[in-house]
Design a protein around this motif. Structure first.
Motif, PDB file in Angstrom:
ATOM      1  N   PRO A  45       0.836  -1.204   0.000  1.00 24.63           N
ATOM      2  CA  PRO A  45       0.000   0.000   0.000  1.00 24.63           C
ATOM      3  C   PRO A  45       0.869   1.251   0.000  1.00 24.63           C
ATOM      4  N   LEU A  52      -0.831   2.660   5.185  1.00 19.21           N
ATOM      5  CA  LEU A  52      -1.945   1.989   5.854  1.00 19.21           C
ATOM      6  C   LEU A  52      -2.921   3.033   6.363  1.00 19.21           C
ATOM      7  N   PRO A  86      -4.828   6.383   5.994  1.00 20.56           N
ATOM      8  CA  PRO A  86      -5.200   7.295   4.910  1.00 20.56           C
ATOM      9  C   PRO A  86      -4.590   8.677   5.068  1.00 20.56           C
ATOM     10  N   TYR A  98      -6.603  -5.794   3.823  1.00 17.00           N
ATOM     11  CA  TYR A  98      -5.469  -4.947   3.427  1.00 17.00           C
ATOM     12  C   TYR A  98      -4.518  -5.627   2.435  1.00 17.00           C
ATOM     13  N   TYR A 146      -4.145   6.568  -2.105  1.00 12.41           N
ATOM     14  CA  TYR A 146      -4.927   7.161  -1.013  1.00 12.41           C
ATOM     15  C   TYR A 146      -6.333   6.570  -0.978  1.00 12.41           C
ATOM     16  N   ALA A 203      -6.423   3.228   0.453  1.00 12.44           N
ATOM     17  CA  ALA A 203      -6.264   3.229   1.908  1.00 12.44           C
ATOM     18  C   ALA A 203      -7.573   3.578   2.612  1.00 12.44           C
ATOM     19  N   GLU A 240      -9.771   1.073   4.934  1.00 12.34           N
ATOM     20  CA  GLU A 240     -10.109   1.410   6.320  1.00 12.34           C
ATOM     21  C   GLU A 240     -11.621   1.235   6.558  1.00 12.34           C
TER      22      GLU A 240
END
Ligand code: MG
Ligand code: MG
Ligand code: MG
Ligand code: MG
Lengths: 356, 356, 356, 356
Positions: C104, C107, C109, C177, C316, C319, C323
């Motif tokens: 990523p 993690l 954002p 994730y 972004y 992420a 989330e």
């Protein structure tokens, strides 16, 4: 209206109740509408009697010709050994009784030709030959798509005919007469024309093949209009039954018999796949059912044969092509011509002609 | 450590920058690592100059032999017309320079044999022939599965080679030399043995075929151990490019080139499907890339050839089989024997032998 | 002309040389044209040194920021643990150096958003995020067919993401994730719009799943225009790796990732089938190669990023969606909204917008 | 033995002779062995009379209850509008007459439950509900493979149900009651357990959908043991009919309904493909035939119902699940619980229990 006015079921005599004949008895007795088995016959008379005892309204007789000609019989289904077929068909013809004869119509083309001529003399069609693939949905769809021109002009046909295994006594001639014979009829059915020569290529045999058997084998046919047909026969795959046909046309090619649609599985060990039919019965069960139902329906309508069915002429042509192919087993790849007699005018010729 | 210690890129001369050669220049200039094009040559000198102007560090020369032997060249890629190949390969051999020659190595087997012998005298392999299918992932996987015995003993091979269309001047010999030649090499690569005879069946041609062309065509090969190969050539399908190969073995059969995986669509009008590659370039783009990268890597390691690649012997064998096949165009289906010279001992023979 | 006038290779620093990073070093060193690895770094300094010793012209440094900012480095490839990515990307941005960051991007954002904003301030794009599926040929073809309107309006997307097995410590958050994150990006890439909510359904787990892991899992996304996406995650199949995506449109539906084309086999025991990829590397090897080549090509052209690549904004958005999805693990199926910041004007926004 | 000793054909009353009912009359009259249609009834009495005139031994009556209870009727097939089903089934139950009721058994679960209870009081099973997929060969094979544990523990099921188009008055409730109802029964049949909740996601509708219809739609079910089922309904594809079901198990996943096996064609323009069934009739023609034959056979054996068939309880459960699903149309994705009454002991419960 009253139930007694319902037309009665067709009473069928089944001659020969080995694996195939017993299968037909079961089919007629439990699945074919408007039909029942009234008489069974077999060389093994005890077996015929036992079977008759399980089918309501059915009796066993000891003489095949008695079965064929019995008063309580409307039509005859022959599943006896092939060498008896022609004589038994002729007996039915003699009394004007419709007969569905399991393939082959005859091993000797002369015998088959005699059937063709007697039927022509009779003046209306009575003989059907049990090439069941004609009643397989995929074969029917492929033929319809060809007839509709969807593939343009057919140019070549590629056939595959595979079995898991064969009995130890299976020999090269049986590869022709028992296996390739189905492609002979399929190709004639799909293309609507005659095969004019046959040749055979024999690769080094598989280690699975019984001693002396040339398995796999490649049979090549040429048709009257110049098309080329390949037929891979491979009868000891250890896998299962597979009949695949590809027609290559000028505007597209189509394949039937892929059977990929049945099941796709992701499996431990990193594999995906499906299953292959064990033998011809599950593969063509529906085709056999349809064949018999349409035959019964046609006979009850007084038409003698169903128009989709292989005719006496088709049975004769298959016999001639098989004889040429069998001779081609010994010509080291050189083609052997197929020489057909002149087709008599009359009942058995109409269907095939129309289709061309 | 300093960048100057990095080994320099391989400097390649590309001889012939028609469609295929220009494609190779683009590949070497933009995708092949450790390589660059230092010299280009073409009969059309203006074209070569224009191309050189677009490639950093590249110059055009007017004489192919000057390109082959130039000082700023480490290895040679030949994409000139096939009739010049043998002489140009010999020029590279003369100075011990590695050469990747697009197929054919030669049209005349005698010329190809001369290359084989000169390379043998040279004592280490320098000649690669551009049969790119050997670098196609599916072909490599199929070969590996055969080598691992997954299909048991290979018994037959069925090839299909289809094109949307061919130029109007295409003739039967070109069907052999331009199309069937790929199957000749594929079969030898997959089975690891020689083809010993060829025959040709010519169905009635498609209405799409240019006048005089026998399209489709069925070529049949027999291998040294007695295997039978069918090769359907169909070059005017109006559809696209399709190369399909099925190996039928004693413990399983496998097919490559199905390409069903790319896209399946349910479409208005009641159809589902996918697309067929337009021509050989999208189908074998990756194979061409891999072929060139492995060649560059092998040459930079000082090995002269990549072990997967077709050798001079493979190029010679292809020429001999094509010549026999071309003669079989006129034998009405009778097989024509393939007669190979004795293979000289030495560098170009090791790879193929090991694989058997 | 002289070789010194050739533009030099791009010098890449690879930060993190675990499985993925070492794979990238091997790729850059042996397959990516116009690139070489000049610096490597890893927390395990001995490992980095050993690796550097095998790559000509490459040295190891102990500090990742030293690698990122070194003078003999033109661009940075980050394959370090995800929690370090944002800070390392910012270090590259600070000196205006292009950086390809394995997913990523961050993690948290907020960290990813900081990258987006810094890049926007910088004024031209420098950040690529390694969502490699965008470079997979089937994904590209599917996106192109959507862009061309071949499927009409896209209505739903069905994704499957399957693995043979996962490590014993794998937990539900990692399913989001590490696995679902790829579908998050695929869906945004294919549809060209944002995901606005996520929900999760947890069937009774497989007996193969490590204790506590809800495998399989069904993730549901809704997009800005109201499309619905299903994502089946199933990571303990014992079979292999399978990534399949179906887009259902108003004029057709299309599926990629079928992989049926690779091999079809008729096998003893009555089965046919093919093999499933063992893991993501063979499946996406070509995509990784293409991604890196295009990045190198774009950076050498001075463009900073390749237009196909995922941008900082994509990183972004992934992420933020992850989330929300992770929170949806605890909402018993209720959707959790995805709340994106306003996208800053500027370099990283152009590509995605154009495509819509 | 004499033909009069043959057991007579089952005399069936067909109530409702719209499209489906007329189809059943044709099936019973021409394909189903051991059966005949003795009585037909329809609200449109002229239509019923005309139809009766074409079927030997068949009469039309004006009152459905007269048809159900007539002396010359052995069993009843209901193809009347669904809102009349329950009352008509009860009339047959009242006189202990076997009845095959097209789905739905009832729209109101309370009515269906009354049928379940009356049949339980009767003491032996008499009610079959016409969920024909249970008689589709692929569905039967999939169920058998699940029962044999071939896929390990079933974890998820993915269903697709697609139609070319729907009438303009089709509404969201009909998507549930006419379409999803088939998946409700399939899933219960395949998994052998109850559905305990339903939810609905409504993507932005297709431009092909009639105003107000949420097509496509995603229905989600959860089963008693915690499995998750997705059901994509997409009824305006412009393409054809497609019913596809994938069961994802812990040791493999399997898909039925692929139908790739029928025809593969290489076509001008660079496409390959096959055809999609136009509607449910060709797709499930065989299943309807088998369903009716097995029902007739079972009733003639005195068993009242065929064990494969959906029972009154299955019809009740379908009604309850549909009601919950219809309520879930308005809950914005939140699941609605399915609340089943206690199943009465007795005849209709045996089959399903055994299978678990
Ligand atoms: Mg037969
Ligand atoms: Mg080549
Ligand atoms: Mg990635
Ligand atoms: Mg139904």
């Amino acid at each position: 209206m009253d139930a007694t006015t319902l037309p009665p079921d067709l009473r069928v005599a089944v001659v020969g109740v080995g694996v195939m004949g017993a299968d037909h008895v079961e089919r007629l007795a439990t699945r074919t509408k408007f039909a029942r088995v009234s008489v069974v016959n077999d060389f093994d008379t005890a077996k015929a009697s036992r079977l008759a005892g399980t089918v309501p309204g059915c009796r066993a007789v000891e003489d095949p010709f008695e079965a064929i000609t019995a008063d309580d019989v409307d039509a005859v289904l022959l599943a006896s050994p092939g060498r008896f077929h022609a004589e038994q068909v002729l007996a039915a013809l003699e009394i004007g009784r419709p007969v569905l004869c399991e393939k082959p119509l005859a091993l000797d083309p002369a015998d088959a030709l005699q059937v063709v001529r007697r039927e022509a003399e009779h003046g209306s069609p009575l003989v059907s030959v049990g090439f069941m693939r004609r009643f397989d949905r995929e074969h029917e769809e492929l033929r319809a798509s060809l007839a509709a021109g969807e593939l343009g002009t057919p140019l070549m046909v590629h056939c595959k005919h595979r079995n898991a295994s064969v009995p130890g006594h299976f020999d090269d001639r049986m590869m022709v007469y028992d296996s390739a014979v189905h492609e002979v009829d399929s190709v004639r059915y799909l293309l609507g024309e005659e095969i004019v020569s046959a040749s055979v290529l024999k690769p080094t045999p598989s280690e699975n093949a019984p001693a002396g058997l040339h398995d796999p084998m490649l049979v090549l046919f040429r048709t009257a209009s110049g098309r080329v047909v390949t037929d891979e026969l491979h009868l000891t795959t250890s896998a299962g039954y597979e009949v695949r046909t590809e027609v290559v046309g000028s505007r597209g090619s189509a394949t039937i018999g892929l059977e990929v649609g049945r099941l796709t599985t992701q499996l431990p060990g990193g594999r995906w796949g499906g299953s292959v039919h064990a033998d011809f019965r599950p593969r063509f069960r529906d085709a056999y059912d349809v064949q018999l139902q349409r035959w019964v329906d046609a006979v009850r309508r007084g038409e003698g044969v169903d128009p989709t069915s292989a005719t006496a002429w088709d049975g004769y042509a298959a016999a001639v092509v098989c004889e040429a192919t069998a001779r081609a087993l010994d010509t080291d790849g050189a083609p052997v011509p197929v020489e057909l007699a002149t087709r008599p005018p009359g009942p058995s010729s109409d269907h095939h002609e129309e289709q061309r």
